[in-house]
Enzyme design. Structure first.
Site, PDB file in Angstrom:
ATOM      1  N   MET A   1      -2.583  -7.951   5.934  1.00  0.00           N
ATOM      2  CA  MET A   1      -3.371  -8.969   5.289  1.00  0.00           C
ATOM      3  C   MET A   1      -2.823  -9.190   4.073  1.00  0.00           C
ATOM      4  SD  MET A   1      -6.790  -6.176   5.662  1.00  0.00           S
ATOM      5  CE  MET A   1      -7.180  -5.692   7.185  1.00  0.00           C
ATOM      6  N   SER A   2      -1.578  -9.347   3.982  1.00  0.00           N
ATOM      7  CA  SER A   2      -0.947  -9.926   2.490  1.00  0.00           C
ATOM      8  C   SER A   2       0.409 -10.643   2.881  1.00  0.00           C
ATOM      9  CB  SER A   2      -0.298  -8.552   1.952  1.00  0.00           C
ATOM     10  OG  SER A   2       0.483  -7.904   2.395  1.00  0.00           O
TER      11      SER A   2
ATOM     12  N   SER B   1       0.801  -1.104   0.057  1.00  0.00           N
ATOM     13  CA  SER B   1       0.004  -0.145   0.108  1.00  0.00           C
ATOM     14  C   SER B   1       0.767   1.126   0.103  1.00  0.00           C
ATOM     15  CB  SER B   1      -0.881   0.032   1.271  1.00  0.00           C
ATOM     16  OG  SER B   1      -1.996  -0.910   1.274  1.00  0.00           O
TER      17      SER B   1
ATOM     18  N   HIS C   1      -8.334   3.096   6.755  1.00  0.00           N
ATOM     19  CA  HIS C   1      -7.380   2.676   5.431  1.00  0.00           C
ATOM     20  C   HIS C   1      -6.719   4.157   5.151  1.00  0.00           C
ATOM     21  CE1 HIS C   1      -5.822   0.856   2.131  1.00  0.00           C
ATOM     22  NE2 HIS C   1      -6.382   1.530   0.976  1.00  0.00           N
TER      23      HIS C   1
ATOM     24  N   ALA D   1       2.074  -2.687   4.330  1.00  0.00           N
ATOM     25  CA  ALA D   1       1.626  -2.147   5.381  1.00  0.00           C
ATOM     26  C   ALA D   1       1.183  -2.944   6.528  1.00  0.00           C
ATOM     27  CB  ALA D   1       0.616  -0.851   4.990  1.00  0.00           C
TER      28      ALA D   1
ATOM     29  N   TYR E   1      -8.631 -10.992   0.830  1.00  0.00           N
ATOM     30  CA  TYR E   1      -9.895 -10.069   1.110  1.00  0.00           C
ATOM     31  C   TYR E   1     -10.490  -9.427  -0.132  1.00  0.00           C
ATOM     32  CZ  TYR E   1      -6.964  -5.853   0.888  1.00  0.00           C
ATOM     33  OH  TYR E   1      -6.303  -4.887   0.466  1.00  0.00           O
ATOM     34  N   GLU E   2      -9.720  -9.577  -1.333  1.00  0.00           N
ATOM     35  CA  GLU E   2     -10.472  -9.321  -2.475  1.00  0.00           C
ATOM     36  C   GLU E   2     -11.450 -10.088  -3.029  1.00  0.00           C
ATOM     37  OE1 GLU E   2      -7.743  -6.292  -5.184  1.00  0.00           O
ATOM     38  OE2 GLU E   2      -6.354  -7.621  -3.899  1.00  0.00           O
TER      39      GLU E   2
ATOM     40  N   HIS F   1      -4.929  -9.798  -3.018  1.00  0.00           N
ATOM     41  CA  HIS F   1      -5.065 -10.488  -1.624  1.00  0.00           C
ATOM     42  C   HIS F   1      -6.208 -11.057  -1.601  1.00  0.00           C
ATOM     43  CE1 HIS F   1      -3.719  -5.897  -1.613  1.00  0.00           C
ATOM     44  NE2 HIS F   1      -2.961  -6.457  -0.644  1.00  0.00           N
TER      45      HIS F   1
ATOM     46  N   HIS G   1      -3.230   0.912  -4.721  1.00  0.00           N
ATOM     47  CA  HIS G   1      -2.519  -0.077  -5.471  1.00  0.00           C
ATOM     48  C   HIS G   1      -2.638   0.021  -6.761  1.00  0.00           C
ATOM     49  CE1 HIS G   1      -1.357  -3.136  -2.296  1.00  0.00           C
ATOM     50  NE2 HIS G   1      -2.360  -2.443  -1.511  1.00  0.00           N
TER      51      HIS G   1
ATOM     52  N   ASN H   1       0.415   1.980  11.299  1.00  0.00           N
ATOM     53  CA  ASN H   1      -0.822   2.307  12.782  1.00  0.00           C
ATOM     54  C   ASN H   1      -0.230   1.237  13.876  1.00  0.00           C
ATOM     55  OD1 ASN H   1      -2.266   0.375  10.457  1.00  0.00           O
ATOM     56  ND2 ASN H   1      -2.872  -0.075  12.666  1.00  0.00           N
TER      57      ASN H   1
HETATM   58  N1  HPA Z   1      -4.397  -4.782  10.600  1.00  0.00           N
HETATM   59  C1  HPA Z   1      -4.127  -5.375   9.395  1.00  0.00           C
HETATM   60  N2  HPA Z   1      -3.729  -4.968   8.374  1.00  0.00           N
HETATM   61  C2  HPA Z   1      -3.192  -3.723   8.245  1.00  0.00           C
HETATM   62  C3  HPA Z   1      -3.192  -3.067   9.511  1.00  0.00           C
HETATM   63  C4  HPA Z   1      -3.587  -3.454  10.566  1.00  0.00           C
HETATM   64  O1  HPA Z   1      -3.845  -2.605  11.743  1.00  0.00           O
HETATM   65  N3  HPA Z   1      -2.456  -1.675   9.308  1.00  0.00           N
HETATM   66  C5  HPA Z   1      -2.146  -1.975   7.799  1.00  0.00           C
HETATM   67  N4  HPA Z   1      -2.228  -3.178   7.487  1.00  0.00           N
END
Ligand code: HPA
Length: 271
Positions: free
Chosen positions: A210-211, A29, A246, A112, A84-85, A82, A60, A234
């Site tokens: 998530m990747s 990301s 996001h 990320a 999740y997509e 991903h 992306h 974060n």
């Molecule tokens: N959780 C999951 N995926 C992420 C996060 C998170 O806090 N931050 C960036 N990608």
């Protein structure tokens, strides 16, 4: 995914005259800009490559970019796929498999991630030393395809120690701090709950995202060495008294981009 589909994508790329890459790079990301700065840049939109899925996430882009960085021939995935997509896991790793069949020896994965380790701060870069796959899926499951590697394969040394050492040298030479830790893979796309983050901490995770894990597993099956670096965008859910977004992830990765690209270039030059 059949081997035939992979071969078709590889043959298509060869027919376009792409140079043979030594190093594959998957950008997470907000980090897509790195691919725009390559020398002798040759970008092919995913949509033109047979069998490639098309990335749907904001931040992306969808290009496979060939070129040179720090004197090395690289192939960069500007945008990844991903779970999740909604893609099946073999599509998530399709591009990684194609890069492997094109002959990359090293895969650098970036992402990320949320910081679980309370010693981390947003903006930190973490060298991944190991992962925990909590998605309940594995890209090597299914039909056995000998061209992609053995059925059972080692994951003890998934994140190559020598590459990690090289990355650390680059950080130190640049006067930059780095963290090192374990990346936990959650399917998403909802961020985790505070209770899930407490669970992940107990399990030994330092960061969550998530990747990356599907691509790393696919690469290891093919005998490709892996280096992974997470940008902590974060603090994970429940650590601070505020919701996750996001937008925050993109904002922090945008701020860290310049530092990340500098480190990436240094590492490529050292491989
Ligand atoms: N959780 C999951 N995926 C992420 C996060 C998170 O806090 N931050 C960036 N990608």
């Amino acid at each position: 995914m059949s081997y035939y589909e992979l071969k078709k994508a590889v043959e298509y790329l060869k027919s376009r005259g792409v140079p043979q890459p030594e190093i594959g790079i998957i950008l997470g990301s907000g980090l897509g800009d790195f691919a725009d700065g390559l020398e002798e840049r040759f970008a092919i939109p995913y949509a033109e490559i047979p069998g490639f899925p098309v990335s749907t996430v904001k931040g992306h882009k969808g290009n496979l970019v060939f070129g040179r960085a720090s004197g090395r021939q690289v192939a960069v995935m500007q945008g990844r796929f991903h779970l999740y997509e909604g893609y099946p896991i073999d599509k998530v790793v399709f591009a990684t498999r194609v890069l492997g069949l094109l002959g990359i020896k090293v895969l650098i994965v970036t992402n990320a991630a949320g910081g679980i380790n309370e010693g981390f701060r947003p903006g930190d870069l973490m060298v991944i030393k190991d992962h925990i796959n909590l998605a309940g899926e594995n890209p090597a499951a299914g039909e056995e395809i000998p061209e992609l590697g053995p059925r059972f394969f080692d994951m003890t040394f998934a994140y190559d120690a020598e590459l990690r050492d090289k990355a650390k040298i680059i950080f130190k030479e640049a006067g930059l701090e780095y963290k090192e830790g374990v990346y936990a893979f959650m399917k998403g796309p909802s961020y985790e709950t505070p209770a899930e983050i407490r669970m992940l901490r107990v399990l030994g995770a330092d960061a969550v995202g998530m990747s990356t894990v599907p691509e790393v597993i696919a690469a290891r099956q093919m005998g490709i060495k892996v280096l992974g670096i997470s940008c902590i965008t974060n603090m994970a859910a429940g650590i601070l008294d505020k919701p996750l977004s996001h937008a925050e992830v993109l904002e922090v990765s945008e701020k860290v981009k310049e530092k990340f690209v500098r480190v990436l270039k240094g590492i490529i030059g050292m491989i």
